[in-house]
Scaffold this active site. Structure first.
Site, PDB file in Angstrom:
ATOM      1  N   ASN A 179      -5.918   3.209  10.515  1.00  0.00           N
ATOM      2  CA  ASN A 179      -5.113   1.979  10.995  1.00  0.00           C
ATOM      3  C   ASN A 179      -4.963   2.002  12.764  1.00  0.00           C
ATOM      4  O   ASN A 179      -4.708   1.146  13.283  1.00  0.00           O
ATOM      5  CB  ASN A 179      -3.674   1.992  10.301  1.00  0.00           C
ATOM      6  CG  ASN A 179      -3.040   3.424  10.347  1.00  0.00           C
ATOM      7  OD1 ASN A 179      -3.652   4.350   9.925  1.00  0.00           O
ATOM      8  ND2 ASN A 179      -1.866   3.449  10.947  1.00  0.00           N
TER       9      ASN A 179
ATOM     10  N   CYS B  39       8.215   5.728  18.093  1.00  0.00           N
ATOM     11  CA  CYS B  39       9.654   6.068  18.742  1.00  0.00           C
ATOM     12  C   CYS B  39      10.402   6.507  17.466  1.00  0.00           C
ATOM     13  O   CYS B  39      10.478   5.970  16.585  1.00  0.00           O
ATOM     14  CB  CYS B  39      10.405   4.889  19.199  1.00  0.00           C
ATOM     15  SG  CYS B  39      10.130   4.349  20.784  1.00  0.00           S
TER      16      CYS B  39
ATOM     17  N   SER C  98      -3.353  -3.750   0.559  1.00  0.00           N
ATOM     18  CA  SER C  98      -2.132  -4.214   0.666  1.00  0.00           C
ATOM     19  C   SER C  98      -2.640  -5.941   1.207  1.00  0.00           C
ATOM     20  O   SER C  98      -3.315  -6.001   2.013  1.00  0.00           O
ATOM     21  CB  SER C  98      -1.310  -3.705   1.795  1.00  0.00           C
ATOM     22  OG  SER C  98      -0.270  -4.326   1.832  1.00  0.00           O
ATOM     23  N   ALA C  99      -2.006  -6.822   0.707  1.00  0.00           N
ATOM     24  CA  ALA C  99      -2.452  -8.510   1.022  1.00  0.00           C
ATOM     25  C   ALA C  99      -2.052  -8.788   2.620  1.00  0.00           C
ATOM     26  O   ALA C  99      -2.849  -9.438   3.165  1.00  0.00           O
ATOM     27  CB  ALA C  99      -1.528  -9.408   0.052  1.00  0.00           C
ATOM     28  N   HIS C 100      -0.906  -8.048   3.225  1.00  0.00           N
ATOM     29  CA  HIS C 100      -0.722  -8.593   4.395  1.00  0.00           C
ATOM     30  C   HIS C 100      -1.641  -8.300   5.643  1.00  0.00           C
ATOM     31  O   HIS C 100      -1.543  -8.505   6.643  1.00  0.00           O
ATOM     32  CB  HIS C 100       0.918  -8.214   4.805  1.00  0.00           C
ATOM     33  CG  HIS C 100       0.976  -6.871   5.214  1.00  0.00           C
ATOM     34  ND1 HIS C 100       1.237  -6.319   6.586  1.00  0.00           N
ATOM     35  CD2 HIS C 100       1.329  -5.700   4.252  1.00  0.00           C
ATOM     36  CE1 HIS C 100       1.503  -5.161   6.421  1.00  0.00           C
ATOM     37  NE2 HIS C 100       1.564  -4.875   5.244  1.00  0.00           N
TER      38      HIS C 100
ATOM     39  N   GLN D 152      -6.676  -0.882   5.409  1.00  0.00           N
ATOM     40  CA  GLN D 152      -7.178  -1.467   6.610  1.00  0.00           C
ATOM     41  C   GLN D 152      -8.508  -1.938   6.379  1.00  0.00           C
ATOM     42  O   GLN D 152      -9.072  -2.922   7.299  1.00  0.00           O
ATOM     43  CB  GLN D 152      -7.286  -0.660   7.856  1.00  0.00           C
ATOM     44  CG  GLN D 152      -5.842  -0.101   8.113  1.00  0.00           C
ATOM     45  CD  GLN D 152      -5.188  -1.397   9.190  1.00  0.00           C
ATOM     46  OE1 GLN D 152      -5.749  -2.262   9.588  1.00  0.00           O
ATOM     47  NE2 GLN D 152      -3.943  -1.213   9.371  1.00  0.00           N
TER      48      GLN D 152
ATOM     49  N   THR E 143       9.241  -7.127 -12.863  1.00  0.00           N
ATOM     50  CA  THR E 143       8.692  -8.564 -12.908  1.00  0.00           C
ATOM     51  C   THR E 143       7.698  -8.793 -11.873  1.00  0.00           C
ATOM     52  O   THR E 143       7.968  -8.743 -10.413  1.00  0.00           O
ATOM     53  CB  THR E 143       9.870  -9.750 -12.988  1.00  0.00           C
ATOM     54  OG1 THR E 143      10.711  -9.672 -13.949  1.00  0.00           O
ATOM     55  CG2 THR E 143       9.601 -11.152 -12.986  1.00  0.00           C
TER      56      THR E 143
ATOM     57  N   ALA F 121       0.872  -1.039   0.082  1.00  0.00           N
ATOM     58  CA  ALA F 121       0.210   0.036  -0.039  1.00  0.00           C
ATOM     59  C   ALA F 121       0.881   1.278  -0.091  1.00  0.00           C
ATOM     60  O   ALA F 121       0.381   2.209  -0.714  1.00  0.00           O
ATOM     61  CB  ALA F 121      -1.124   0.108   1.302  1.00  0.00           C
ATOM     62  N   THR F 122       2.054   1.287   0.630  1.00  0.00           N
ATOM     63  CA  THR F 122       2.908   2.604   0.550  1.00  0.00           C
ATOM     64  C   THR F 122       3.165   2.798  -0.880  1.00  0.00           C
ATOM     65  O   THR F 122       3.063   3.885  -1.254  1.00  0.00           O
ATOM     66  CB  THR F 122       4.348   2.078   1.458  1.00  0.00           C
ATOM     67  OG1 THR F 122       3.962   1.660   2.707  1.00  0.00           O
ATOM     68  CG2 THR F 122       4.991   3.406   1.461  1.00  0.00           C
TER      69      THR F 122
HETATM   70  C1  LIG Z   1      -3.645   2.893   6.401  1.00  0.00           C
HETATM   71  C2  LIG Z   1      -2.215   2.199   5.800  1.00  0.00           C
HETATM   72  N1  LIG Z   1      -1.687   2.681   4.764  1.00  0.00           N
HETATM   73  C3  LIG Z   1      -0.701   2.304   4.286  1.00  0.00           C
HETATM   74  C4  LIG Z   1      -0.053   1.148   4.906  1.00  0.00           C
HETATM   75  C5  LIG Z   1       1.182   0.659   4.471  1.00  0.00           C
HETATM   76  O1  LIG Z   1       0.987  -0.645   3.827  1.00  0.00           O
HETATM   77  P1  LIG Z   1       2.184  -1.595   3.304  1.00  0.00           P
HETATM   78  O2  LIG Z   1       2.752  -2.389   4.457  1.00  0.00           O
HETATM   79  O3  LIG Z   1       1.695  -2.676   2.370  1.00  0.00           O
HETATM   80  O4  LIG Z   1       3.122  -0.580   2.551  1.00  0.00           O
HETATM   81  C6  LIG Z   1      -0.587   0.752   6.075  1.00  0.00           C
HETATM   82  C7  LIG Z   1       0.053  -0.347   6.878  1.00  0.00           C
HETATM   83  O5  LIG Z   1       0.334  -0.348   8.269  1.00  0.00           O
HETATM   84  C8  LIG Z   1      -1.750   1.226   6.552  1.00  0.00           C
HETATM   85  O6  LIG Z   1      -2.485   0.657   7.710  1.00  0.00           O
END
Ligand SMILES: Cc1ncc(COP(=O)(O)O)c(C=O)c1O
Length: 389
Positions: A153, A328, A201-203, A181, A242, A73-74
């Site tokens: 988040n 931190c 984002s998959a994780h 989220q 790729t 997602a970033t």
């Molecule tokens: C709202 C939100 N945006 C973006 C991200 C970043 O996702 P990724 O870890 O897939 O880059 C997160 C991950 O914590 C998130 O909670």
């Protein structure tokens, strides 16, 4: 040693064994490059990617060719914001977002400001919600993008997406949402909600780390984006490199399972987070809920315990993994910008703990973790490390 209990599903989720099982053949047997269409190895990989693309698209009511795979997602946030800013520079230079966004958005916005763009950061109310009227009023003739997260988040607050989408459509402005989220946890419909661009984002939904996607609408309106990464022209020229075939297969399966299990799971998660909240409130007194009481991700609970810093509490919990509301930096502990934005002062942010449950949480774990939190708070109060509220 007692069992470790993971209650930090907003940070990341374990890969579902069913997802892993789907992924495994794509490391060793079906290892072709999905862009090598001269032979079966490549074609098999491409078919698997197409299938995953369709599953992900279906989960948000999009078309498969509107899904661009990224590393997470970033990266999706970066393509969305930097990509729109560059492509639509001839139309305007103003972007609307909000103060409680993830760093993936806020840091892109900072970069855009350095590049001479104008960014409006909308405030939120005490529950972490943006007021749609504020969105409407912030729009200027130069606005090219509204970027507001689907669910926060830290505090789980869900945005009024459909209302914001309508405002964007009425004003012919693009609407991007960071739905990292939310995707797979609450129903999302890019058509009904007038969403033009969306990061996922998959994780966060039991898929692997390092794979994400960007939804980009291809009609009414056809959204154009400049790429951030240049190379072989993969993913319609928007994300060269790729393809991560095993990751994509896992993401597709995670989306399929989420579609199937979301309703039942949400009810279970909601009852757990309510149970924890109620129990903490009863045993500890004035526990402050951070986030919206009802418009909140069902698996998220963020509370502040007056007089008790999260950084004092969490290490004492030993085998229970929950998160603080602070980060931190190199020199000091910074209170969460999200909880500060709710307007209750930085003390409440320093005291915030985030508990997030998930697919592999059990009733016993909820019971044990809640009792342990109560016990530790009482111990800390008793030895006067903290001042009682
Ligand atoms: C709202 C939100 N945006 C973006 C991200 C970043 O996702 P990724 O870890 O897939 O880059 C997160 C991950 O914590 C998130 O909670």
């Amino acid at each position: 040693m007692s069992e470790r209990i993971y209650l930090d599903y907003n940070a990341t989720t374990p890969v579902d064994p069913r997802v892993l099982e789907k992924m495994l053949p794509y490391f060793t047997e079906v290892f072709g490059n999905a862009a090598s269409n001269d032979h079966d190895f490549g074609l098999e990989a491409k078919r698997a990617v197409d299938n995953a693309r369709a599953e992900i698209a279906k989960t948000m009511n999009a078309r498969p060719d509107e899904i661009i795979f990224t590393s997470g997602a970033t990266e999706s946030d970066n393509i969305a914001l930097l990509g729109v800013a560059e492509k639509y520079a001839h139309k305007g230079n103003h972007i609307i977002t909000c103060v409680t966004e993830h760093k993936g958005i806020l840091d892109c916005c900072q970069r855009l400001e350095e590049m001479g763009k104008q960014v409006t950061y909308l405030p939120v109310d005490e529950f972490g919600r943006v007021n749609p009227d504020d969105v409407r009023q912030a729009i200027t003739p130069h606005t090219i993008l509204i970027s507001l997260m689907a669910a926060n988040n830290e505090i789980g607050t869900i945005a009024p997406l459909a209302e914001i989408g309508t405002i964007a459509a009425e004003n012919k402005t693009l609407f991007h949402t960071d739905a990292t989220q939310a995707f797979g946890h609450i129903p999302l419909d890019v058509q009904a909600m007038n969403i033009h661009i969306m990061s996922i984002s998959a994780h966060k939904l039991y898929g692997p780390k390092g794979i994400g996607a960007l939804y980009r609408r291809r009609s009414s309106p056809r959204v154009q984006l400049s790429p951030v990464i240049y190379g072989g022209g993969h993913e319609r020229g928007l994300r060269s490199g790729t393809l991560n075939v095993p990751g994509i297969v896992g993401f597709g399966e995670a989306a399929r399972l989420a579609r199937r299990e979301m309703t039942v799971e949400s009810a279970r998660f909601h009852s757990w987070t309510e149970q924890i909240h109620g129990r903490l409130q009863m045993a500890l007194g004035n526990v402050q809920l951070n986030g919206h009481p009802t418009e909140r991700l069902p698996h998220n609970l963020n509370v502040s315990i007056p007089g008790l810093k999260a950084r004092a509490l969490i290490p004492q919990l030993k085998n229970i993994a929950i998160a603080t509301g602070s980060a931190c930096t190199s020199a000091k502990v910074e209170p969460s910008h999200v909880i500060e934005a709710l307007g209750f002062g930085s003390e409440r942010a320093h005291n915030a703990i985030r508990i997030s449950v998930g697919r592999f949480t059990t009733d016993d774990q909820i019971e044990t973790a809640t009792e342990r939190i109560i016990e530790v708070v009482r111990e800390l109060r008793a030895i006067n490390i903290i001042t009682a509220p």
